[in-house]
Design an enzyme around this catalytic site. Structure first.
Site, mmCIF file in Angstrom:
data_model
loop_
_atom_site.group_PDB
_atom_site.id
_atom_site.type_symbol
_atom_site.label_atom_id
_atom_site.label_comp_id
_atom_site.label_asym_id
_atom_site.label_seq_id
_atom_site.Cartn_x
_atom_site.Cartn_y
_atom_site.Cartn_z
ATOM 1 C CE1 TYR A 136 132.881 -58.688 75.313
ATOM 2 C CE2 TYR A 136 131.047 -58.481 76.822
ATOM 3 C CZ TYR A 136 132.256 -59.035 76.483
ATOM 4 O OH TYR A 136 132.850 -59.944 77.311
ATOM 5 C CE LYS A 183 146.940 -62.933 72.006
ATOM 6 N NZ LYS A 183 147.917 -63.557 72.891
ATOM 7 C CG ASP A 216 148.669 -63.456 76.166
ATOM 8 O OD1 ASP A 216 148.717 -62.261 75.860
ATOM 9 O OD2 ASP A 216 149.291 -64.334 75.547
ATOM 10 C CG ASP A 240 133.136 -59.290 80.563
ATOM 11 O OD1 ASP A 240 132.902 -59.136 81.774
ATOM 12 O OD2 ASP A 240 132.369 -59.890 79.797
#
Ligand code: NAP
Length: 489
Positions: A136, A183, A216, A240
């Site tokens: 972002y 991640k 995930d 987000d």
């Protein structure tokens, strides 16, 4: 001296940005309810968003709005539309970045009278999202006409601020567990920095259980068993996505408040956008911005007014007489105004079965401001990745680069294409594009690369190929500051 946030009448001054689309309806509802509590708030109303873009200001945030926020330090904001184009940036993101609101707090709690597949399971969790960095940062380049690049920038400072905020927030609400969702298994340096920072900082909060979860799996667990989560801290993009997912667990965006917290300025806004199809129809659910105001009032120390509004919302939903269209169906739902009236009439009442947590002020974390927060003992440059635009196949490009580097201190270690090693040849099927990462390391494997060696190499490569990007390969405290490619030994 007068507190910059306090007016002459000792009321707290708040910048109010009504916003676009449904913005004026939801912010109007929140404002009426706050005023009905008698909370000591005064408004300084300013504009941002669609009309400002239309007047030709590409930031969407005029100077007088920025000046007001600098003065008040607290903003209640309706949603702002982002024009879909190339030039304009999101005015929302501009505001968050301009005032270094580094943490986005998004609570998600089951609501009475709002049936969902999760009803009765007691979903009550909070996503704390890093709000400034990551993809972002919006640093993007076309590397070749057909290959785009976005930089995922993550800093130790940004991680430390948001991780500490998550633990302090947990303490302020008496919450017991913080998960860090990353991640890091794939993005070892960027997402890994968040994980490592979390593991270090969590030791300072022994009263709170700390656990890491891969993002995930976190998404999977949120759908499967959301009640296991209390606070989840995560990087910007992960946050987000999982915060929107989480709001769907409790009835949708109409119920999802949020706070953008910085040490200087805090911006309070609902998670939802301007929902243009409902604009001006007086049918939208204002609960998200009403609960956002509750967060703002707590931030301002107006705990009594905050509790009164939260109770009144819960009573209204528990009563079930005034239900907006998103819950009751738009043909049967009450108007935004009627719902707001019902909440106002319920001020002073407490819900029968839906307690409100006790809140203490959040102790905002103080991370040293110095830009070089991490000071290593040793560092050297051990090579360079030269990104080359070429439509040659790797078996042509490789030998050509080896020849060009022959008279330099460098040797070509490998070429990769979109992260997969393609030279020296490997027995893999790679559908190459015209963007190659060509990794050069020092032939003798010792010492540190100088800039003049590097420039000489790049000039030689540039005599035959188009180079588009350079990355120095750093070794910091003996550890590689770069990742290996898929297939690299
Ligand atoms: P959106 O405005 O959040 O609306 C998406 C859908 O969510 C709506 O169509 C509606 O669902 C539901 N919804 C949103 N707010 C609701 C509310 N208060 N009560 C009940 N349901 C609600 O998202 P979008 O359509 O993707 O974005 C529209 C504009 O808003 C864009 O310009 C976008 O950039 C901007 N935006 C701004 C912010 C912000 O200011 N922070 C955040 C997100 C998006 P149904 O259609 O199912 O009824």
């Amino acid at each position: 001296m007068m507190n910059p946030n306090t007016t002459r009448s000792s009321k707290k001054l708040v910048t109010l940005i009504p916003g676009d689309g449904i913005g004026p309806e939801v912010s109007g509802a929140a404002r009426r309810i706050i005023e009905a509590t008698g909370a000591a708030i005064e408004w300084d109303e300013h504009e941002a968003g669609a009309n400002v873009f239309k007047r030709g200001l590409p930031s969407g945030v005029p100077a007088d709005t920025i000046a007001s926020i600098r003065k008040t330090r607290v903003v209640l904001k309706g949603p702002l539309e982002t024009p879909v184009g190339y030039g304009e940036k999101s005015a929302n993101v501009t505001l968050r970045k301009l005032f270094e609101t580094y943490g986005n707090i998004r609570p998600v709690r089951e609501m009475p009278g709002v049936p969902t597949p999760y009803s009765g399971r007691g979903v009550d969790l909070v996503v704390v999202r890093e709000n400034i960095e990551d993809l972002y940062a919006g640093i993007e380049y076309l590397q070749t006409p057909g290959v785009a690049e976005g930089l995922k920038l993550i800093s130790r400072k940004g991680c430390e601020k948001v991780v500490r905020l998550a633990f302090e927030f947990a303490r302020s609400e008496g919450r017991r567990r913080v998960h860090c969702a990353t991640k890091a298994n794939i993005m070892k340096l960027t997402e890994g920095l968040m994980k490592r920072t979390f593991e270090e900082v969590s030791k300072e909060y022994p009263d709170i259980e700390a656990a890491h979860i891969i993002i995930d799996n976190c998404a999977h667990q949120l759908v499967k068993k959301p009640e296991q989560f209390d606070v989840i801290v995560t990087t910007n993009m992960n946050g987000d996505i999982i915060s929107d997912l989480s709001s769907a667990l409790i009835g949708g965006l109409g119920f999802a408040p949020s706070a953008n917290i910085g040490n200087e300025v805090a911006i309070f806004e609902a998670v939802h956008g301007s929902a243009p199809k409902y604009a001006g129809k007086n049918v939208i659910n204002p609960t998200a911005l009403i609960l956002t105001s509750v967060m703002m009032l707590r931030h301002l120390g107006e705990f009594e007014a905050a509790d009164a509004i939260e109770h009144a919302v819960l009573v209204t939903l528990e009563d079930g007489k005034a239900r907006t269209g998103d819950v009751a169906g738009y043909e049967r739902g009450v108007s935004t105004t009627a719902y707001t009236d019902a909440v106002i009439s319920n001020l002073g009442r407490k819900p029968a079965r839906w307690p409100v947590r006790e809140h203490k002020p959040i102790l905002l974390p103080h991370v040293p401001e110095r830009p070089d927060l991490v000071v290593p003992i040793s560092r050297k440059v051990v090579g360079v990745d030269v990104f080359v635009e070429s439509s040659q196949n790797p078996d042509q490009l490789g030998p050509s680069l080896e020849k060009l580097a022959a008279a330099t201190p460098f040797k070509l270690k490998l070429i990769s294409n979109r992260g997969t090693k393609v030279y020296p040849p490997v027995d893999a099927i790679t559908d190459c594009v015209d963007h190659h990462r060509c990794r050069f390391i020092l032939k003798n494997g010792a010492g540190s690369v100088t800039d003049s060696q590097l420039i000489d190499l790049v000039q030689r490569i540039g005599s035959e190929h188009g180079w588009v990007h350079l990355e120095k390969l750093l070794e910091i405290d003996g550890n590689p500051g770069y990742t290996r490619d898929q297939g690299e030994d």
